[in-house]
Scaffold this motif. Sequence first.
Motif, PDB file in Angstrom:
ATOM      1  N   GLY A 137      -6.432  -1.911   6.684  1.00 32.22           N
ATOM      2  CA  GLY A 137      -5.288  -1.036   6.891  1.00 32.22           C
ATOM      3  C   GLY A 137      -5.030  -0.210   5.641  1.00 32.22           C
ATOM      4  N   SER A 138      -4.083   0.687   5.751  1.00 31.70           N
ATOM      5  CA  SER A 138      -3.692   1.523   4.623  1.00 31.70           C
ATOM      6  C   SER A 138      -2.843   0.694   3.645  1.00 31.70           C
ATOM      7  CB  SER A 138      -2.883   2.697   5.161  1.00 31.70           C
ATOM      8  OG  SER A 138      -2.521   3.563   4.137  1.00 31.70           O
ATOM      9  N   PRO A 139      -2.984   0.868   2.352  1.00 30.31           N
ATOM     10  CA  PRO A 139      -3.776   1.859   1.635  1.00 30.31           C
ATOM     11  C   PRO A 139      -5.168   1.350   1.238  1.00 30.31           C
ATOM     12  CG  PRO A 139      -2.355   0.777   0.063  1.00 30.31           C
ATOM     13  CD  PRO A 139      -2.075   0.144   1.414  1.00 30.31           C
ATOM     14  N   MET A 140      -5.494   0.092   1.573  1.00 22.18           N
ATOM     15  CA  MET A 140      -6.771  -0.466   1.128  1.00 22.18           C
ATOM     16  C   MET A 140      -7.954   0.324   1.676  1.00 22.18           C
ATOM     17  SD  MET A 140      -8.043  -2.715  -0.843  1.00 22.18           S
ATOM     18  CE  MET A 140      -9.790  -2.903  -1.149  1.00 22.18           C
ATOM     19  N   ASN A 141      -7.838   0.866   2.892  1.00 26.64           N
ATOM     20  CA  ASN A 141      -8.953   1.640   3.440  1.00 26.64           C
ATOM     21  C   ASN A 141      -9.205   2.907   2.617  1.00 26.64           C
ATOM     22  OD1 ASN A 141      -6.605   2.927   4.304  1.00 26.64           O
ATOM     23  ND2 ASN A 141      -7.237   3.087   6.435  1.00 26.64           N
ATOM     24  N   ILE A 142      -8.146   3.537   2.136  1.00 22.55           N
ATOM     25  CA  ILE A 142      -8.289   4.745   1.300  1.00 22.55           C
ATOM     26  C   ILE A 142      -8.886   4.374  -0.059  1.00 22.55           C
ATOM     27  CG2 ILE A 142      -7.058   6.670   0.212  1.00 22.55           C
ATOM     28  CD1 ILE A 142      -7.088   6.712   3.321  1.00 22.55           C
ATOM     29  N   ILE A 143      -8.427   3.264  -0.620  1.00 26.56           N
ATOM     30  CA  ILE A 143      -8.965   2.798  -1.905  1.00 26.56           C
ATOM     31  C   ILE A 143     -10.455   2.509  -1.780  1.00 26.56           C
ATOM     32  CG2 ILE A 143      -8.881   0.889  -3.581  1.00 26.56           C
ATOM     33  CD1 ILE A 143      -5.799   0.788  -2.972  1.00 26.56           C
ATOM     34  N   SER A 144     -10.874   1.902  -0.672  1.00 19.09           N
ATOM     35  CA  SER A 144     -12.292   1.598  -0.461  1.00 19.09           C
ATOM     36  C   SER A 144     -13.131   2.868  -0.408  1.00 19.09           C
ATOM     37  CB  SER A 144     -12.476   0.788   0.828  1.00 19.09           C
ATOM     38  OG  SER A 144     -11.890  -0.481   0.696  1.00 19.09           O
ATOM     39  N   ILE A 145     -12.632   3.875   0.296  1.00 18.06           N
ATOM     40  CA  ILE A 145     -13.360   5.150   0.367  1.00 18.06           C
ATOM     41  C   ILE A 145     -13.478   5.771  -1.020  1.00 18.06           C
ATOM     42  CG2 ILE A 145     -13.242   7.531   1.231  1.00 18.06           C
ATOM     43  CD1 ILE A 145     -11.968   6.343   3.814  1.00 18.06           C
ATOM     44  N   ILE A 146     -12.388   5.784  -1.770  1.00 14.63           N
ATOM     45  CA  ILE A 146     -12.407   6.379  -3.116  1.00 14.63           C
ATOM     46  C   ILE A 146     -13.392   5.641  -4.024  1.00 14.63           C
ATOM     47  CG2 ILE A 146     -11.025   6.723  -5.213  1.00 14.63           C
ATOM     48  CD1 ILE A 146      -8.611   7.261  -3.305  1.00 14.63           C
ATOM     49  N   LEU A 147     -13.356   4.308  -3.999  1.00 15.47           N
ATOM     50  CA  LEU A 147     -14.268   3.538  -4.860  1.00 15.47           C
ATOM     51  C   LEU A 147     -15.726   3.736  -4.437  1.00 15.47           C
ATOM     52  CD1 LEU A 147     -12.165   0.278  -5.338  1.00 15.47           C
ATOM     53  CD2 LEU A 147     -12.622   2.063  -7.042  1.00 15.47           C
ATOM     54  N   GLY A 148     -15.969   3.801  -3.129  1.00  5.13           N
ATOM     55  CA  GLY A 148     -17.331   4.073  -2.659  1.00  5.13           C
ATOM     56  C   GLY A 148     -17.819   5.441  -3.086  1.00  5.13           C
ATOM     57  N   LEU A 149     -16.944   6.455  -2.971  1.00  6.20           N
ATOM     58  CA  LEU A 149     -17.313   7.807  -3.404  1.00  6.20           C
ATOM     59  C   LEU A 149     -17.524   7.883  -4.908  1.00  6.20           C
ATOM     60  CD1 LEU A 149     -14.979   9.971  -1.120  1.00  6.20           C
ATOM     61  CD2 LEU A 149     -17.482   9.738  -0.971  1.00  6.20           C
ATOM     62  N   LEU A 150     -16.731   7.138  -5.684  1.00  2.00           N
ATOM     63  CA  LEU A 150     -16.951   7.078  -7.135  1.00  2.00           C
ATOM     64  C   LEU A 150     -18.326   6.512  -7.459  1.00  2.00           C
ATOM     65  CD1 LEU A 150     -13.533   5.902  -8.616  1.00  2.00           C
ATOM     66  CD2 LEU A 150     -14.788   7.971  -9.244  1.00  2.00           C
ATOM     67  N   THR A 151     -18.698   5.443  -6.768  1.00 11.08           N
ATOM     68  CA  THR A 151     -20.019   4.851  -6.979  1.00 11.08           C
ATOM     69  C   THR A 151     -21.120   5.855  -6.651  1.00 11.08           C
ATOM     70  OG1 THR A 151     -19.365   2.542  -6.699  1.00 11.08           O
ATOM     71  CG2 THR A 151     -21.611   3.088  -6.085  1.00 11.08           C
ATOM     72  N   LEU A 152     -21.021   6.509  -5.492  1.00 14.40           N
ATOM     73  CA  LEU A 152     -22.081   7.430  -5.067  1.00 14.40           C
ATOM     74  C   LEU A 152     -22.145   8.685  -5.927  1.00 14.40           C
ATOM     75  CD1 LEU A 152     -21.759   7.120  -1.183  1.00 14.40           C
ATOM     76  CD2 LEU A 152     -23.427   6.013  -2.700  1.00 14.40           C
ATOM     77  N   SER A 153     -20.989   9.244  -6.305  1.00 17.03           N
ATOM     78  CA  SER A 153     -21.010  10.444  -7.148  1.00 17.03           C
ATOM     79  C   SER A 153     -21.521  10.108  -8.551  1.00 17.03           C
ATOM     80  CB  SER A 153     -19.637  11.111  -7.200  1.00 17.03           C
ATOM     81  OG  SER A 153     -18.657  10.228  -7.687  1.00 17.03           O
ATOM     82  N   TRP A 182     -14.164  -2.806  -5.847  1.00 15.06           N
ATOM     83  CA  TRP A 182     -13.985  -2.786  -4.400  1.00 15.06           C
ATOM     84  C   TRP A 182     -14.286  -4.169  -3.808  1.00 15.06           C
ATOM     85  CZ3 TRP A 182     -18.199  -3.713  -1.138  1.00 15.06           C
ATOM     86  CH2 TRP A 182     -17.864  -3.753   0.229  1.00 15.06           C
ATOM     87  N   GLY A 183     -15.386  -4.794  -4.235  1.00 19.35           N
ATOM     88  CA  GLY A 183     -15.744  -6.106  -3.708  1.00 19.35           C
ATOM     89  C   GLY A 183     -14.654  -7.138  -3.937  1.00 19.35           C
ATOM     90  N   ALA A 184     -14.107  -7.160  -5.156  1.00 20.49           N
ATOM     91  CA  ALA A 184     -13.043  -8.116  -5.466  1.00 20.49           C
ATOM     92  C   ALA A 184     -11.783  -7.805  -4.663  1.00 20.49           C
ATOM     93  CB  ALA A 184     -12.749  -8.105  -6.966  1.00 20.49           C
ATOM     94  N   ALA A 185     -11.408  -6.519  -4.598  1.00 14.25           N
ATOM     95  CA  ALA A 185     -10.187  -6.135  -3.876  1.00 14.25           C
ATOM     96  C   ALA A 185     -10.329  -6.375  -2.376  1.00 14.25           C
ATOM     97  CB  ALA A 185      -9.852  -4.667  -4.151  1.00 14.25           C
ATOM     98  N   PHE A 186     -11.469  -6.004  -1.813  1.00 15.85           N
ATOM     99  CA  PHE A 186     -11.688  -6.187  -0.372  1.00 15.85           C
ATOM    100  C   PHE A 186     -11.746  -7.677  -0.030  1.00 15.85           C
ATOM    101  CE2 PHE A 186     -14.840  -5.619   3.331  1.00 15.85           C
ATOM    102  CZ  PHE A 186     -13.817  -5.513   4.260  1.00 15.85           C
ATOM    103  N   GLY A 187     -12.388  -8.466  -0.894  1.00 17.52           N
ATOM    104  CA  GLY A 187     -12.423  -9.899  -0.681  1.00 17.52           C
ATOM    105  C   GLY A 187     -11.031 -10.497  -0.668  1.00 17.52           C
ATOM    106  N   ALA A 188     -10.208 -10.129  -1.652  1.00 15.83           N
ATOM    107  CA  ALA A 188      -8.833 -10.627  -1.712  1.00 15.83           C
ATOM    108  C   ALA A 188      -8.032 -10.162  -0.495  1.00 15.83           C
ATOM    109  CB  ALA A 188      -8.163 -10.163  -3.011  1.00 15.83           C
ATOM    110  N   TYR A 189      -8.257  -8.922  -0.082  1.00 18.86           N
ATOM    111  CA  TYR A 189      -7.565  -8.383   1.100  1.00 18.86           C
ATOM    112  C   TYR A 189      -7.895  -9.221   2.336  1.00 18.86           C
ATOM    113  CZ  TYR A 189      -6.549  -5.159   4.943  1.00 18.86           C
ATOM    114  OH  TYR A 189      -6.086  -4.618   6.100  1.00 18.86           O
ATOM    115  N   MET A 190      -9.195  -9.549   2.512  1.00 18.26           N
ATOM    116  CA  MET A 190      -9.606 -10.307   3.698  1.00 18.26           C
ATOM    117  C   MET A 190      -9.062 -11.739   3.667  1.00 18.26           C
ATOM    118  SD  MET A 190     -11.117  -8.187   5.666  1.00 18.26           S
ATOM    119  CE  MET A 190     -12.218  -8.975   6.834  1.00 18.26           C
ATOM    120  N   VAL A 191      -9.002 -12.337   2.496  1.00 18.55           N
ATOM    121  CA  VAL A 191      -8.405 -13.679   2.380  1.00 18.55           C
ATOM    122  C   VAL A 191      -6.925 -13.611   2.748  1.00 18.55           C
ATOM    123  CG1 VAL A 191      -7.759 -15.516   0.768  1.00 18.55           C
ATOM    124  CG2 VAL A 191     -10.071 -14.548   0.699  1.00 18.55           C
ATOM    125  N   GLY A 192      -6.223 -12.615   2.217  1.00 14.89           N
ATOM    126  CA  GLY A 192      -4.803 -12.456   2.515  1.00 14.89           C
ATOM    127  C   GLY A 192      -4.551 -12.176   3.977  1.00 14.89           C
TER     128      GLY A 192
END
Length: 196
Positions: A137-153, A182-192
């Motif tokens: 959900g928001s805002p974690m989905n936006i954060i994931s996109i930003i972190l993924g784009l940072l990695t790719l750029s 992203w991995g740490a944040a997404f992992g914590a999000y899924m646990v929560g």
Amino acid sequence: MNNNKVFGLLLLVGSLGFIFAMNVAEFLFPGYSVSNNYISDLGAMCRAGSCRIIQPSSTIFNTSIILLGIAIIAASIIMAMPREGPKLFPSLFAISGVGAIMVGLFPEYTGSLHSISALIVFLFGGLAAIASYKLQGSPMNIISIILGLLTLSSLALYVTGHYLGLGPGGMERMIVYPALLWGAAFGAYMVGRADS
């Protein structure tokens, strides 16, 4: 314990464990520079046809990235298990896990095998972060996109030799750290989410 919680714990512990181990390996590597040394120099540093393996940094780095790859693959399998579950994200993520294991198994002295392995983990890690937006959900989905784009750029800049004054090691960290965060944040999000 439900699948989301196991997935999240694998991702959280894998990401944080690798960050911790990488830093310990850096501390134990004499003269290591986060700006001028590649991250993979921790496993084996090769320059001008000569390679140096510094212990215990090499063992710590290679073992921790292999364990990270195993955690990623295990988490990907758990995420893909439900028949109605997502398919794109766990596939991209599993490929990045294979790349991480390969980085540990094929240090710098293996030449192109190592370079290909690093490209796999960097590219598919960034793509997986972006693809994970549907699972949050928001805002974690936006954060994931930003972190993924940072990695790719950052990967694009790194591959083309544009280090932005950070040096090759610093630019490489601009690829790796957003993906690990992203991995740490997404992992914590899924646990929560599993607990709510």
